[in-house]
Design a protein around this motif. Structure first.
Motif, PDB file in Angstrom:
ATOM      1  N   HIS A  27       0.985  -1.118   0.089  1.00 10.28           N
ATOM      2  CA  HIS A  27       0.119  -0.065  -0.050  1.00 10.28           C
ATOM      3  C   HIS A  27       0.836   1.309  -0.091  1.00 10.28           C
ATOM      4  N   THR A  28       0.557   2.287   0.454  1.00 15.21           N
ATOM      5  CA  THR A  28       1.518   3.559   0.645  1.00 15.21           C
ATOM      6  C   THR A  28       1.234   3.823   2.238  1.00 15.21           C
ATOM      7  N   TYR A  29       2.350   4.369   2.870  1.00 19.53           N
ATOM      8  CA  TYR A  29       1.984   4.872   4.238  1.00 19.53           C
ATOM      9  C   TYR A  29       2.586   6.231   4.280  1.00 19.53           C
ATOM     10  N   SER A  30       2.351   6.966   5.370  1.00 14.41           N
ATOM     11  CA  SER A  30       2.777   8.349   5.766  1.00 14.41           C
ATOM     12  C   SER A  30       4.042   8.273   6.517  1.00 14.41           C
ATOM     13  N   GLN A  57       4.254  12.910   4.103  1.00 10.91           N
ATOM     14  CA  GLN A  57       4.604  12.472   2.567  1.00 10.91           C
ATOM     15  C   GLN A  57       4.317  10.873   2.553  1.00 10.91           C
ATOM     16  N   ARG A  58       3.765  10.263   1.534  1.00 14.19           N
ATOM     17  CA  ARG A  58       3.295   9.057   1.407  1.00 14.19           C
ATOM     18  C   ARG A  58       4.471   8.313   0.662  1.00 14.19           C
ATOM     19  N   VAL A  94       7.787   5.755  10.163  1.00 15.60           N
ATOM     20  CA  VAL A  94       6.547   5.667   9.113  1.00 15.60           C
ATOM     21  C   VAL A  94       5.464   5.092   9.816  1.00 15.60           C
ATOM     22  N   THR A  96       2.589   3.204   9.967  1.00 16.30           N
ATOM     23  CA  THR A  96       2.200   2.050   9.275  1.00 16.30           C
ATOM     24  C   THR A  96       1.062   1.351  10.086  1.00 16.30           C
ATOM     25  N   GLU A 117      -1.788   3.452  -5.186  1.00 12.85           N
ATOM     26  CA  GLU A 117      -2.292   4.419  -4.554  1.00 12.85           C
ATOM     27  C   GLU A 117      -1.623   5.885  -4.750  1.00 12.85           C
ATOM     28  N   MET A 118      -0.818   5.779  -5.800  1.00 12.57           N
ATOM     29  CA  MET A 118      -0.115   7.147  -6.007  1.00 12.57           C
ATOM     30  C   MET A 118       0.153   7.301  -7.689  1.00 12.57           C
TER      31      MET A 118
END
Length: 255
Positions: A27-30, A57-58, A94, A96, A117-118
């Motif tokens: 996925h993506t995480y911040s 930021q992702r 991160v 998560t 996702e981006m």
């Protein structure tokens, strides 16, 4: 170590359960707010800088390794994440939803499927090298040169827009290409672990790493593409997408 919110734990569990057979890893995480994190060439602060990421930021986590222990706002961890920017960051910064690794081990052949996702707009190195390997096989390059290269299409949504999907021209109305297309599709399915392949579509059939034991399934060209054209049925090209580990050269074939 209590590093993440309970709400994110629930969300992560639900996403994993939805895939049924194999987990999604990235996925993506911040990046945790208020922090600027150096992207490094290895899993320790002694490695050189490859840039930085900032709070909010992702990032896509392709894979993980154990390295130097680092203390962040929620505690200490020795988990380092290899991200889509082709470098390592400490998982201490991160967000998560879990305290341990969320990606497969770097250099493994763990079968998984990563949702997109981006919109990144750049080719990923593993996807470009995958195409180069395909082109180099005479039995798959029936037109010569780059004539089969439909594109990675980084201006499109989904895995294409993340630079980790390619289309390869093959026409079912040309008997040799129909067979070559199936040879390519089956090779990618059978070697999905080592190449980091997660989706293959050809001749109105789809194989997904999220449900590998189902084999080739009927492709819903209306729901996924909008019509029953030759293009939407994938009767004029083979579509191949990679998980993040494959896209950034961190699966067994590439290492």
């Amino acid at each position: 170590m209590l590093r993440r919110a309970a709400a994110l734990l629930t969300t992560t569990a639900a996403m994993l359960a939805g895939l049924a057979v194999t987990p999604a890893s990235a996925h993506t995480y911040s990046i945790i707010s208020g922090h600027t994190v150096t992207v490094r060439s290895g899993p320790a602060t002694t490695y050189g800088s490859k840039g930085s990421v900032t709070g909010g930021q992702r990032v896509a986590i392709a894979c993980t390794v154990r390295g130097q222990s680092v203390t962040g706002p929620y505690g200490t961890t020795d988990v380092w994440d290899y991200i889509h920017l082709e470098g390592y960051i400490s998982d201490a910064f991160v967000y998560t939803g879990v305290s341990g690794p969320v990606g497969p081990p770097c250099g493994s052949d763990q079968l998984h499927w990563d949702p997109s996702e981006m919109r990144l707009g750049v080719d990923q190195p593993g996807t470009r090298r995958l195409y180069n390997e395909m082109k180099a096989k005479p039995a798959w390059n029936l037109r010569g040169g780059d004539a089969h290269f439909a594109g990675i299409y980084v201006n499109k949504p989904g895995e294409h827009g993340e630079g980790r999907a390619l289309d390869y021209w093959m026409d079912i109305d040309r008997p040799a290409e129909f067979q070559a297309g199936w040879n390519i599709a089956n090779f990618m399915k059978d070697n999905a672990r080592s190449y980091g392949v997660q989706t293959v579509i050809w001749n109105d059939k789809v194989w997904l790493a999220s449900n590998p034991n189902a084999g080739w399934q009927e492709y819903d060209e209306i729901g996924n593409c909008g019509d029953s054209s030759k293009r939407c049925k994938h009767n004029d090209h083979v579509h191949i997408s990679q998980n993040w580990a494959g896209a950034v050269l961190k699966t067994t074939h590439w290492m």
